[in-house]
Design a protein around this motif. Structure first.
Motif, PDB file in Angstrom:
ATOM      1  N   UNK A   1      36.507   6.227  38.427  1.00  0.00           N
ATOM      2  CA  UNK A   1      37.241   5.587  39.961  1.00  0.00           C
ATOM      3  C   UNK A   1      36.806   4.801  40.573  1.00  0.00           C
ATOM      4  N   UNK A   2      37.860   3.987  41.095  1.00  0.00           N
ATOM      5  CA  UNK A   2      37.833   2.874  42.111  1.00  0.00           C
ATOM      6  C   UNK A   2      38.718   2.937  42.894  1.00  0.00           C
ATOM      7  N   UNK A   3      37.858   2.365  44.740  1.00  0.00           N
ATOM      8  CA  UNK A   3      38.423   2.201  45.513  1.00  0.00           C
ATOM      9  C   UNK A   3      38.397   0.440  45.877  1.00  0.00           C
TER      10      UNK A   3
ATOM     11  N   UNK B   1      35.563  -1.906  46.250  1.00  0.00           N
ATOM     12  CA  UNK B   1      34.815  -1.204  47.271  1.00  0.00           C
ATOM     13  C   UNK B   1      33.668   0.174  47.143  1.00  0.00           C
ATOM     14  N   UNK B   2      33.773   0.700  45.723  1.00  0.00           N
ATOM     15  CA  UNK B   2      33.219   1.591  45.214  1.00  0.00           C
ATOM     16  C   UNK B   2      33.845   1.452  44.043  1.00  0.00           C
ATOM     17  N   UNK B   3      33.044   2.438  42.879  1.00  0.00           N
ATOM     18  CA  UNK B   3      33.047   2.414  41.867  1.00  0.00           C
ATOM     19  C   UNK B   3      32.180   3.810  41.481  1.00  0.00           C
TER      20      UNK B   3
ATOM     21  N   UNK C   1      27.187  -0.888  51.034  1.00  0.00           N
ATOM     22  CA  UNK C   1      28.287  -0.864  50.404  1.00  0.00           C
ATOM     23  C   UNK C   1      28.467   1.533  51.145  1.00  0.00           C
ATOM     24  N   UNK C   2      28.951   1.980  49.975  1.00  0.00           N
ATOM     25  CA  UNK C   2      29.330   3.528  50.188  1.00  0.00           C
ATOM     26  C   UNK C   2      27.505   4.269  50.117  1.00  0.00           C
ATOM     27  N   UNK C   3      27.054   5.485  51.034  1.00  0.00           N
ATOM     28  CA  UNK C   3      26.096   6.208  51.141  1.00  0.00           C
ATOM     29  C   UNK C   3      25.965   7.213  49.842  1.00  0.00           C
ATOM     30  N   UNK C   4      25.068   7.154  49.656  1.00  0.00           N
ATOM     31  CA  UNK C   4      24.566   8.549  48.550  1.00  0.00           C
ATOM     32  C   UNK C   4      25.310   9.978  49.136  1.00  0.00           C
TER      33      UNK C   4
END
Length: 128
Positions: A2-4, A12-14, A110-113
């Motif tokens: 999954x990727x943003x 941005x996120x993987x 980046x995005x948090x845990x």
């Protein structure tokens, strides 16, 4: 996988969610990046945010969801579960909005845990 993907095709996120049964390693990113142009075309021609399956490579599918801010959520998978994938994208989109609206959010770090945990829990509920 999954990727943003944000504006200007910036990842941005993987997350590897185990949505592809056979190991294809580095091909996941190639498949997603090859589908980006198709997603942009489909988004321009569709009023829907959920674009369903936009590309196929052998028996591996790419589904996409495009937000109003042109952030693309893309999933590589090998099973046909349209309702589950749509529900997964909707829940991740809600969590994405909450993360981006947080004044403490920093795109560079980046995005948090907790965001990562919510994405993986949504995948367990709707995809696996």
């Amino acid at each position: 996988m999954f990727l943003i993907i944000g504006k200007n095709d910036v990842p941005l996120y993987e997350a590897n969610l185990g949505t592809v049964r056979k190991e294809i390693g580095h091909l996941n990113q190639f498949i997603i990046h090859a589908a980006l142009d198709i997603v942009d075309e489909e988004a321009a021609n569709s009023p829907n945010m959920y674009l369903k399956t936009v590309d196929k490579f052998n028996e591996i599918y790419v589904s996409a969801y495009v937000t109003a801010g042109n952030i693309r959520l893309m999933l590589v998978h090998d099973s046909r579960n349209e309702d589950g994938i749509r529900n997964f994208f909707i829940e991740v989109h809600e969590n994405l909005i909450k993360a981006l609206m947080n004044p403490m959010f920093d795109l560079i770090r980046g995005f948090s845990q907790p965001f990562d945990t919510r994405v993986k829990n949504a995948a367990k509920r709707f995809l696996i």
